[in-house]
Design an enzyme around this catalytic site. Structure first.
Site, PDB file in Angstrom:
ATOM      1  N   HIS A 121       0.877  -1.181   0.000  1.00 31.33           N
ATOM      2  CA  HIS A 121       0.000   0.000   0.000  1.00 31.33           C
ATOM      3  C   HIS A 121       0.913   1.229   0.000  1.00 31.33           C
ATOM      4  CE1 HIS A 121      -2.763   2.944   1.876  1.00 31.33           C
ATOM      5  NE2 HIS A 121      -3.754   2.155   1.500  1.00 31.33           N
ATOM      6  N   ASP A 198       2.880  -4.760   7.784  1.00 32.43           N
ATOM      7  CA  ASP A 198       1.673  -3.945   7.680  1.00 32.43           C
ATOM      8  C   ASP A 198       0.488  -4.902   7.789  1.00 32.43           C
ATOM      9  OD1 ASP A 198      -0.605  -2.745   6.762  1.00 32.43           O
ATOM     10  OD2 ASP A 198       0.296  -1.839   4.988  1.00 32.43           O
ATOM     11  N   GLN A 201      -4.784  -5.175   6.797  1.00 34.31           N
ATOM     12  CA  GLN A 201      -5.847  -6.034   6.240  1.00 34.31           C
ATOM     13  C   GLN A 201      -5.865  -7.419   6.868  1.00 34.31           C
ATOM     14  OE1 GLN A 201      -8.160  -5.041   4.286  1.00 34.31           O
ATOM     15  NE2 GLN A 201      -7.307  -3.056   3.745  1.00 34.31           N
ATOM     16  N   LYS A 224     -10.281  -0.704  10.712  1.00 35.94           N
ATOM     17  CA  LYS A 224     -10.387  -1.879   9.844  1.00 35.94           C
ATOM     18  C   LYS A 224     -10.634  -3.137  10.657  1.00 35.94           C
ATOM     19  CE  LYS A 224      -7.299   0.004   6.322  1.00 35.94           C
ATOM     20  NZ  LYS A 224      -8.114   0.305   5.138  1.00 35.94           N
ATOM     21  N   CYS A 362      -4.773   2.763  -3.587  1.00 32.79           N
ATOM     22  CA  CYS A 362      -3.458   3.088  -2.998  1.00 32.79           C
ATOM     23  C   CYS A 362      -2.450   1.979  -3.271  1.00 32.79           C
ATOM     24  CB  CYS A 362      -3.557   3.347  -1.491  1.00 32.79           C
ATOM     25  SG  CYS A 362      -4.601   4.719  -1.079  1.00 32.79           S
TER      26      CYS A 362
HETATM   27  N1  PMP Z   1      -1.917  -0.699   4.539  1.00 36.33           N
HETATM   28  C1  PMP Z   1      -2.914  -1.393   3.988  1.00 36.33           C
HETATM   29  C2  PMP Z   1      -2.643  -2.776   3.476  1.00 36.33           C
HETATM   30  C3  PMP Z   1      -4.184  -0.821   3.911  1.00 36.33           C
HETATM   31  O1  PMP Z   1      -5.179  -1.518   3.342  1.00 36.33           O
HETATM   32  C4  PMP Z   1      -4.399   0.476   4.419  1.00 36.33           C
HETATM   33  C5  PMP Z   1      -5.760   1.141   4.318  1.00 36.33           C
HETATM   34  N2  PMP Z   1      -6.389   1.000   3.085  1.00 36.33           N
HETATM   35  C6  PMP Z   1      -3.324   1.152   4.986  1.00 36.33           C
HETATM   36  C7  PMP Z   1      -2.093   0.536   5.044  1.00 36.33           C
HETATM   37  C8  PMP Z   1      -3.476   2.520   5.557  1.00 36.33           C
HETATM   38  O2  PMP Z   1      -4.324   2.470   6.662  1.00 36.33           O
HETATM   39  P1  PMP Z   1      -4.858   3.820   7.333  1.00 36.33           P
HETATM   40  O3  PMP Z   1      -5.440   4.638   6.218  1.00 36.33           O
HETATM   41  O4  PMP Z   1      -5.878   3.352   8.312  1.00 36.33           O
HETATM   42  O5  PMP Z   1      -3.697   4.488   7.956  1.00 36.33           O
END
Ligand code: PMP
Length: 404
Positions: A121, A198, A201, A224, A362
Site C-alpha cells: 500500500h 503492515d 488487512q 479496519k 493506494c
Molecule cells: N496498509 C494497507 C494494506 C491498507 O489496506 C491500508 C488502508 N487501506 C493502509 C495501510 C493505511 O491504513 P490507514 O489509512 O488506516 O492508515
C-alpha cells in the site's frame, strides 16, 4: 451450510437500519462498527469526558483506567510481551511514518537498503521514499507474479548484508494475497534485517501472535477491525522501541523539561505526545473484546465460505477479469468488466444498494504491473451473507448487459 444469524448482523446499526438495501462489500476500506464499540465511546464522552494521565480526580482516573485497559486488551489481542510495546497512533499510516522517521533516520545510513514488495500500500512506500530522499538509503522491491503472489525465487539475493529493514504487507488490500510473512521474517533475521509487517488487512481476519511471528514491528488501524477511526497501533519489540528517539515532542512524553535539556518518559508514552484520541482508543479496546466474543474460529470459517462461494461464481461471469488468484487469500476480489469503466461499475452497483470500490486502492505499483489505471474491488467480512453474494453476482451480470 453455515448461516449467519440476524442477531449477529444486528450488532451493526447500518445493517440493522437498512437490512435489504445495503450490501456492504467495502470492508477492506473500513469495516462497520458494532454498537458495543459505539456505546463504549459514548460512555466515555458522557460519563468521564476528560483527559488521561493528568488529573487526580475521579473522572480523570476513570478515563485513564479505560484508556490503559484498552492498551492491555490490545497487548493480549496480539500477544505482545508488555503494554510498553503497544504505542497508540492515528492508524497504520501514522505507525509506519513513526518508524520511518524515528528508527529510519536514526539507524539507516546512505547506501543501506530497505526491501519492500510490489504489493505494498502507498502507506508502506511513501514514508520510505521520503526517508531515502532525505538520507540516501535505497529501496529494493520483491516482485509479484500474475497470480498476485510474491515472487520469492530471488529472496535470498534480494536480502543482502546492506538490508536494514524489510517492509511487508501481510494481506494485500487489492488482491487479498496472504503473504508468507513468517518465512520472510526468518530469512530477513538470518541476514540481520528487521521486519515491519503492515497488518492493516490481516488484523480483523485471523489471529496474529507477534511473539510467535517474531516480527519486529507490526502496524494496524482500529477502523479496519470494527473499531473507531483515528486510532491505530504500532507494536514494536521493547528493546527496539527503547533504542528509538521520539518522533514528536510535547506534553505527555517527557520526564523533565528545561530550555537546555529534555528527558523523555518511559515507553510507550515517549511516542505519544499530546492528548491522545482517548475515546477512539477506548473504542479499539472494545473492538478487540467484540472480536474475541465472535471468535476467530467462526470469523475464519465464515469468511472462507464467502471466499469459495464468491470465487466459484465470479469466475463464471463472461467478460470479467479477476486479478489475483493466490492460493492463500482472503475474501477480497479485484476485477474489471471488459469494456466498462470501473467507476461506471461502482456507480451502477451503488444504485442497486451494493457498496464496492473502484480506483487504484493506494496500490499504484500493482496497477502498473497489470498495466491498468484502476480496478473494482469487493471485500467481505464475516457479517456478509451468501444471499448478498448471489445478488452481487446477478447485478454484475446485469451491469455488463446494461453497458454493452
Ligand atoms: N496498509 C494497507 C494494506 C491498507 O489496506 C491500508 C488502508 N487501506 C493502509 C495501510 C493505511 O491504513 P490507514 O489509512 O488506516 O492508515
Amino acid at each position: 451450510m453455515m448461516h449467519i444469524s440476524n442477531s449477529l448482523r444486528n450488532h451493526f446499526p447500518l445493517l440493522k437500519k437498512c437490512p435489504e438495501t445495503v450490501v456492504y462489500f467495502d470492508n477492506a476500506s473500513t469495516t462497520l462498527k458494532p454498537i458495543s464499540v459505539i456505546n463504549k465511546m459514548n460512555e466515555l464522552y458522557t460519563e468521564y469526558p476528560v483527559n488521561v494521565h493528568r488529573g487526580a480526580y475521579r473522572f480523570a482516573e476513570q478515563a485513564t483506567r479505560a484508556f490503559e485497559d484498552s492498551r492491555l486488551a490490545v497487548q493480549r489481542f496480539i500477544n505482545a510481551r508488555s503494554t510498553k510495546e503497544i504505542v497508540f497512533t492515528r492508524g497504520t499510516t501514522d505507525s509506519i511514518n513513526l518508524i520511518a522517521s524515528s528508527y529510519g533516520r536514526t539507524f539507516l545510513k546512505p547506501g543501506d537498503e530497505i526491501l519492500l514488495t510490489q504489493l505494498e500500500h502507498h502507506a508502506n512506500i511513501v514514508p520510505w521514499r521520503m526517508l531515502c530522499d532525505r538520507i540516501g538509503s535505497v529501496i529494493k522491491v520483491i516482485p509479484m507474479k500474475r497470480d498476485g503472489e510474491l515472487d520469492l525465487s530471488n529472496i535470498k539475493s534480494l536480502i543482502t548484508n546492506k538490508t536494514r529493514l524489510v517492509g511487508l504487507v501481510y494481506v494485500s488490500n487489492s488482491l487479498g494475497t496472504i503473504n508468507p510473512v513468517a518465512e520472510i521474517i526468518e530469512i530477513a533475521h538470518a541476514r540481520g534485517a528487521k521486519v515491519l509487517v503492515d497488518a492493516a488487512q490481516a488484523i480483523a481476519h485471523f489471529p496474529i501472535d507477534v511473539q510467535n511471528l517474531d516480527v519486529d514491528f507490526l502496524c494496524f488501524s482500529g477502523h479496519k477491525m470494527f473499531g473507531p477511526f483515528g486510532i491505530g497501533v504500532l507494536y514494536g519489540k521493547e528493546h527496539l522501541l527503547e533504542g528509538m528517539p521520539p518522533h514528536q515532542g510535547g506534553g505527555g512524553m517527557i520526564q523533565n523539561v528545561n530550555f537546555d535539556e529534555v528527558s523523555y518518559a518511559p515507553l510507550p508514552s515517549k511516542f505519544e505526545a499530546g492528548t491522545p484520541p482517548i475515546a477512539s482508543a477506548v473504542g479499539l479496546g472494545e473492538a478487540t473484546n467484540f472480536i474475541n466474543e465472535i471468535g476467530f474460529k467462526f470469523i475464519q470459517e465464515r469468511e472462507n465460505l464467502l471466499l469459495s462461494y464468491t470465487l466459484e461464481r465470479i469466475k463464471k461471469i463472461n467478460g470479467l477479469i479477476l486479478y489475483g488468484e493466490s492460493k492463500e487469500r482472503s475474501a477480497v476480489f479485484a476485477f474489471n468488466l471488459t469494456g466498462v469503466h470501473p467507476h461506471d461499475v461502482t456507480a451502477y452497483l451503488d444504485q442497486k444498494g451494493i457498496c464496492i470500490r473502484s480506483g487504484h486502492h493506494c496500490n499504484q505499483p500493482i496497477m502498473t504491473f497489470y498495466q491498468i489505471p484502476a480496478m473494482n474491488r469487493a471485500s467481505m467480512s464475516f457479517y456478509n451473507t451468501l444471499e448478498e453474494i448471489d445478488y452481487f453476482i446477478e447485478t454484475l451480470k446485469e451491469t455488463r448487459k446494461f453497458f454493452s
